[in-house]
Design a protein around this motif. Sequence first.
Motif: not given
Length: 701
Positions: A138-144, A376-389
């Motif tokens: 949901v967070r990385t595929g849907f984007g919300c 925290i968002r930055s940490k998860f963006a790295k862990a999930w290999n997605v752009p922070e924004d």
Amino acid sequence: ALSVPDKQVESVCPFCGVGCQLTYNVKDNKIMYVEGRDGPANEKRLCVKGRYGFDYVHHPQRLTKPLIRREDAPKSGDFLMDPDNVMEIFREASWEEALEMAGGGLRKIRDEHGKKALAGFGSAKGSNEEAYLFQKLVRTGFGCNNVDHCTRLCHASSVVALLEGIGSGAVSNPVMDVAKAEVVILIGANPIVNHPVAASWIKNATKAGTKLIVMDPRRTDIARYAHRVLQFKPDMDVPLLNAMMNVIVTEGLVDKDFIASRTSGYEEIEKNVAEYTPEKMAPICGIDAETIRYVARLYATSKASMILWGMGISQHVHGTDNARCLIALSLMTGQIGKPGSGLHPLRGQNNVQGASDAGLIPMVYPDYQSVADAEIRSKFAKAWNVPEDSLDPNPGLTVVEIMHAIDRGEIRGMYVEGENPAMSDPDANHARHSLASLDLLVVQDIFLTETAYLADVILPASAFPEKDGTFTNTDRLVQMGRAAIDTPGEARQDLWIIQDIANKLGCGWDYKHVSEVFDEMRKTMPSIAGITWDRLEREHAVVYPCEKEGDPGDPVVFVDDFPTKTGRARFVPADIIPAAEQPDGEYPMVLITGRQLEHWHTGSMTRRASMLDALEPDPTAQIHPLDMAEMGIAPGDLVTIESRRGKVAMWARADEGTPRGAVFVAFAYYEAAINTLTNAALDPAAKIPEFKYCAVRVTPG
Ligand code: SF4
């Protein structure tokens, strides 16, 4: 011989949060029988659901092929499930076609209407790994962050109060600690029915001398083991609990050292409870002042007191306030952070703790890390290999809010894995109409549930004994669940269906084994960082917090400090807020909903378990015999129950434990779906609906 299994598989019970370990005895890919295993939470015990509620997995109504709604099939929230007309409404499809329609359809809605036009409900019946992947999708595929699950209907208010007060939403002590307690308060919980093996530990403790104080508007069977029973008026939790605190403060029974060294905000609570004298509160809550004084003294002065609670506390518009009062009681008396002394909200589903820990909630990532915090968002963006924004900084919508967003046309597509909101949501007729109005509803389940009946695409998934994965019980025990049998027909493992949908949305995942998902979880969740897959394979269960490999894990927490920024716990005062809907001349009775021993939640599994269904085949309304006599109703008569939102019929059952003026109904029966009557009013802090109180009328016939 027929009775000799060809394989034994060690796993965990799929039903309640007690998390009993069990052995599946399997022959020819069929579960023959189940035995209790010597797990930390059950020591070989099982209740009737765990022992006999397994043959739903072999039921002929299992979904074995993907289904797609026929173009000319009607889609309406006004329906009564009819398993016989399934093929008139749906047609069989290949996995390729179904996944393209599901994942491709969700992608199209996202691209055309924006990221917030999608939402997902994961499941507290799924594994930790499924919950983790679902929220990541949901967070990385849907984007919300529009992701939620049934914790919203269960202990959301307890978790809000616990996070705010003591910095952690999980229990402080395991259920077994009741054996070390001198006094146990059990409030708003019916464990003989909902947590039967936990109830057996409570019964054992009372036999060994623990004084059990049962507080509940309904007098349930556990009352037979109680030292005192406080059958207070429905909805009057805060007056009763504030009156107990008033006694503790005015009689000088507070733990001054604990308050000074480990808490903040005590002055506020002292001031707040000054008005709540037992004499003033007695007529409001229905418990005499002397009994309030007695139990307050008993709780405060014992060497070790524990409070356990359930949905009777949490499912109110003041559910968060109810839990705040319980936390304040324990803090002012220093009854926390020791063996036999603490707070235990009894978790409902077998993995509602783990699904919440894994981030299947709209405001936080795994391990309750805020989506609004840039670091925290930055940490998860790295862990999930997605752009922070690409990660949404705004908390998503909750279960009931999602239904309203559908009505406003803001949400157009949903992916529902293993949840049944058409039965479990409050004001379920409204929820059904909302779901039916979606452009695209994708449902992944093992049966054609009432929610699947409204779907555009149905993906046949795996039942509990068909998959490997970890599950976290009410005691914070992460336990290994193991596949014992194969999925039927073309049904597939949930984890891999989630991955396929994610990849249709462009996620590019390539997990090959469930342990890879668990390893990724450990890297983002400090509380379980020390738990390895190998150790779980070996030991079957490890309690968290377990931050480093080799840590034994802590069954009792908050011994030295609380996991808050200051290390201190915080008192939060509460005042009386009445239920959102009061009885009146037109609807004079109070409806209380809940569960019963033989059936689990919306009944999709247990009503297809032959023995359980034989024990309780029909919906019943529990009413006090004196009320029944006044209404001219005899046990076994048909009655109609009606609220401003809906009407259902069922059979009357006399129950002296149901308070006068109230009716109790379990929500497991689709033919008398009681949630079509309940009120969707929400607790403002936790957004949990008020399942425990709404106005109804009961009439014969
Ligand atoms: Fe399953 Fe709960 Fe019963 Fe244990 S007590 S067997 S976990 S339903």
